[in-house]
Design a protein around this motif. Structure first.
Motif, PDB file in Angstrom:
ATOM      1  N   HIS A 463      18.221 -39.555  64.588  1.00 14.79           N
ATOM      2  CA  HIS A 463      17.941 -40.734  65.386  1.00 14.79           C
ATOM      3  C   HIS A 463      18.627 -41.992  64.847  1.00 14.79           C
ATOM      4  CE1 HIS A 463      14.893 -38.754  67.913  1.00 14.79           C
ATOM      5  NE2 HIS A 463      14.597 -38.062  66.826  1.00 14.79           N
ATOM      6  N   GLY A 464      19.573 -41.806  63.960  1.00 15.13           N
ATOM      7  CA  GLY A 464      20.349 -42.934  63.469  1.00 15.13           C
ATOM      8  C   GLY A 464      19.624 -43.829  62.491  1.00 15.13           C
ATOM      9  N   VAL A 465      18.511 -43.371  61.924  1.00 16.81           N
ATOM     10  CA  VAL A 465      17.706 -44.207  61.024  1.00 16.81           C
ATOM     11  C   VAL A 465      18.382 -44.303  59.655  1.00 16.81           C
ATOM     12  CG1 VAL A 465      15.488 -44.394  59.832  1.00 16.81           C
ATOM     13  CG2 VAL A 465      15.566 -43.696  62.236  1.00 16.81           C
ATOM     14  N   ARG A 466      18.457 -45.506  59.139  1.00 15.60           N
ATOM     15  CA  ARG A 466      19.036 -45.761  57.822  1.00 15.60           C
ATOM     16  C   ARG A 466      17.991 -45.481  56.742  1.00 15.60           C
ATOM     17  NH1 ARG A 466      18.926 -50.408  54.950  1.00 15.60           N
ATOM     18  NH2 ARG A 466      18.296 -51.609  56.800  1.00 15.60           N
ATOM     19  N   MET A 467      18.368 -44.717  55.729  1.00  6.03           N
ATOM     20  CA  MET A 467      17.469 -44.355  54.632  1.00  6.03           C
ATOM     21  C   MET A 467      18.183 -44.491  53.297  1.00  6.03           C
ATOM     22  SD  MET A 467      15.678 -40.944  56.276  1.00  6.03           S
ATOM     23  CE  MET A 467      17.177 -40.404  57.106  1.00  6.03           C
ATOM     24  N   GLU A 468      17.387 -44.605  52.233  1.00  3.86           N
ATOM     25  CA  GLU A 468      17.921 -44.624  50.876  1.00  3.86           C
ATOM     26  C   GLU A 468      17.187 -43.562  50.053  1.00  3.86           C
ATOM     27  OE1 GLU A 468      17.151 -48.565  49.492  1.00  3.86           O
ATOM     28  OE2 GLU A 468      18.070 -49.513  51.265  1.00  3.86           O
ATOM     29  N   ARG A 469      17.818 -43.092  48.987  1.00  3.86           N
ATOM     30  CA  ARG A 469      17.183 -42.113  48.100  1.00  3.86           C
ATOM     31  C   ARG A 469      16.646 -42.831  46.855  1.00  3.86           C
ATOM     32  NH1 ARG A 469      19.038 -36.933  49.542  1.00  3.86           N
ATOM     33  NH2 ARG A 469      17.309 -36.172  48.254  1.00  3.86           N
TER      34      ARG A 469
END
Length: 627
Positions: A463-469
């Motif tokens: 869904h194009g969601v920006r995430m970080e680890r």
């Protein structure tokens, strides 16, 4: 010999009966095509539709146009027309954007006067991007031909009105989304529809309904669509359908999010500009339009009109969660297919006119909405975000244009069955077209998904969601929810079992491994993230079966009631509030009250003798990021 007439079609009961009881024979040899008892007067000429087809070479016409809309072509015809448009016009480019479950190629046609055929190139033009999608339910198919006609109007015949749109907008046209269903052709796929003679099916090849798949994305078609959509992020979208139900005078109905289900300030654009103009222009063109909904008989015998409330599993509410309007077009299955094509063509023309007359008004509204909800992240003083609603009890007057019906005695059912007539039935009633919020929540600063629940993060990525680890392990207090009263739907839905539950906010010490997924809410897709991750949302991923193993009881506690009842007693002693809740459930649920094991399990599930993660939502709500 008795004959029963239904919508003007005579049925020979004796002949049908003979066919039914021949061993091994197909019960019905020819398809029955019902029809409406009323066609709008302007549909006879369908002037706008006829003008688009006039003087067009035969090899650039669709099968619908060639057969007075009695037939629709195979998918190869649509692909061939797109290739011809691309070959003839430098303003058209056909792109492949995915593959169906059966291996067919999904194609879209991009139209741009600047020859900007990628999302990055299009963004530099600052033009509105308009997506036209047809054939998600492939038996509801006039939108395929009419979308191709509009493309031809713009770049091939270059009709001045339509060609001018390209000065203000770029178009993405998907003539058939459910390609496998489209190619599964039969005269018996749409028993409630007046032609074309042979059409496709509602579900795709895996028997899943694409217009319930926008959130869970279980199909290869939807996974491909999401990649296309989130690359382009269209400002406006059409989803072309054909509805069935009661016969009435209306030739087209529509739905679009315009309450709490649509982000401000896009909501203001829809209510102040789009809806009033669309209705006015359609009616001026000879159409009779209505919001999408249905009459209900009230306890006092009166008939009142109720709209339907949708959720993001559907196209137009999915885009609404992204602050972008989508017009759900529903022409009517009983109308002549030519009437449906005319209605579909005109509602797209008028809608595109409204957008392209002032495209920056819509684009500014969309950008403002994106910025507003991203800025609300972590603000405990900000208003809550709409998650779910119901049709409002409030109403206002409506003159409804129905048709009269007269009952007849059915030999088949042994009851009286309604039969519509051509006589108009115009009556004053009430319309319930508001939406009352039933679930809402404030935006946290973000959500944290432990790495072991990667399936949730993978879905967000679609869904194009920006995430970080996360770089290090965390072991601290987090906000989340505990689930009780977990219930599964009584039957499978779209390939899975929908889950319902009661939510209890909790704050618990939870260990989160390194490499977990931080989902900041300060981003364009903030409202969509809430719809996907907040467990109170009706289409939250947890309801669709993601991370479903948290609901599993991991083995029996103790050897029998002689050990487990003392545990339950201890929990009850320490938590009098739970005893009150338990007693209320006994009164409200006789089946539960009569089931000793269910009663015992209720207490054990609230004890500490289950693993800590059972019935705990694995997604953590974060209001202050301290790592």
């Amino acid at each position: 010999m008795r004959r029963v007439c239904w919508h003007g079609v005579g049925l020979n009961i004796a002949a049908i009966g003979a066919a039914i009881f021949i061993p091994g024979a197909i019960a019905q040899q020819s398809a029955l095509q019902p029809h409406s008892m009323y066609e709008p007067p302007a549909a006879k000429a369908a002037a706008s539709l006829a003008a688009s087809s006039a003087n067009v070479p035969a090899d650039l016409l669709t099968s619908g146009e060639k057969t007075d809309w009695q037939q629709t072509g195979v998918y190869a015809e649509a692909v061939d027309l797109m290739r011809k448009f691309e070959r003839i016009s430098p303003l058209a480019k056909m792109v492949r954007f995915g593959t169906t479950a059966e291996g067919r190629t999904l194609y879209a046609l991009i139209l741009s006067s600047d020859r900007t055929f990628t999302p990055a190139e299009a963004a530099r033009t600052d033009k509105a991007v308009i997506l036209i999608q047809s054939g998600i339910h492939s038996g509801e198919i006039e939108g395929k031909d009419t979308a191709l006609m509009l493309a031809r109007d713009m770049v091939i015949t270059k009709r001045p009105h339509q060609a001018a749109w390209l000065r203000q907008a770029i178009f993405i046209i998907i003539p058939v989304f459910n390609v496998d269903g489209h190619e599964s052709r039969s005269a018996f796929n749409r028993p409630n529809q007046n032609g074309p003679a042979i059409t496709g099916t509602r579900p795709q090849a895996q028997l899943l309904n694409l217009n319930r798949d926008y959130v869970k994305a279980a199909t290869p078609e939807m996974q491909a669509w999401l990649k296309l959509y989130h690359a382009w992020m269209p400002d406006f979208m059409f989803d072309n359908h054909v509805t069935d139900g009661a016969d009435y005078q209306y030739d087209v109905t529509w739905d679009m999010a315009h309450h709490g289900d649509m982000g401000e300030s896009t909501r203001d654009w829809v209510n102040d500009r789009f809806i009033p103009e669309l209705n006015k222009r359609m009616e001026a063109g000879g159409h009779l339009v209505s919001p999408y909904g249905a009459l209900r008989t009230m306890p006092d015998g009166s008939r009142q009109f109720f709209v339907e409330v949708f959720s993001p599993r559907y196209s137009h509410l999915y885009t609404a969660a992204l602050n972008r309007p989508c017009l759900l077009v529903e022409t009517h299955s009983l109308k002549d297919p030519r009437t449906r094509a005319w209605s579909n063509y005109d509602i797209m023309v008028h809608s595109i006119d409204i957008v392209t007359e002032a495209p920056q008004a819509l684009r500014k509204a969309v950008r403002a909405a994106d910025a507003k909800y991203a800025a609300m992240a972590g603000d405990r003083n900000a208003p809550p975000i709409y998650l779910a609603g119901k049709t409002s009890e409030s109403s206002h007057p409506l003159l409804y244009h129905s048709l009269k019906s007269a009952p007849f005695q059915s030999e088949i059912t042994g009851t009286m069955v309604p039969h519509y007539t051509a006589e108009k039935d115009d009556f004053e009633t009430l319309i319930h077209d508001g939406v009352d919020t039933t679930a809402e929540a404030q935006e946290p600063l973000g959500f944290l998904i432990p790495v072991q629940w990667k399936e949730l993060a993978d879905e967000l990525a679609l869904h194009g969601v920006r995430m970080e680890r996360t770089a290090k392990p965390l072991d601290q207090q987090f906000d989340t929810w505990r689930f009780t009263d977990v219930k599964y739907a009584p039957a499978a839905s779209e390939g899975g079992m929908m889950t319902d539950y009661t939510l209890h906010p909790v704050r618990e010490r939870i260990a989160v491994p390194a490499g977990s997924y931080w989902v900041p809410m300060h981003q364009q897709r903030a409202r969509l993230i809430m719809a996907l991750l907040h467990p109170a949302a009706p289409d939250a991923l947890i309801r669709w079966g993601f991370a479903a193993s948290i609901f599993q009881s991991l083995g029996r506690v103790g050897a029998g009631p002689y050990l487990t009842v003392p545990i339950a007693n201890k929990v009850a002693e320490e938590h009098p509030d739970l005893m009150q809740e338990f007693q209320a459930k006994l009164k409200a649920d006789p089946a539960f009250a009569a089931d000793p094991q269910a009663r015992l399990d209720w207490w054990i599930s609230r004890s500490n003798y289950q693993p800590g993660a059972v019935n705990r939502y694995p997604v953590l709500e974060v209001w202050e990021k301290n790592w």
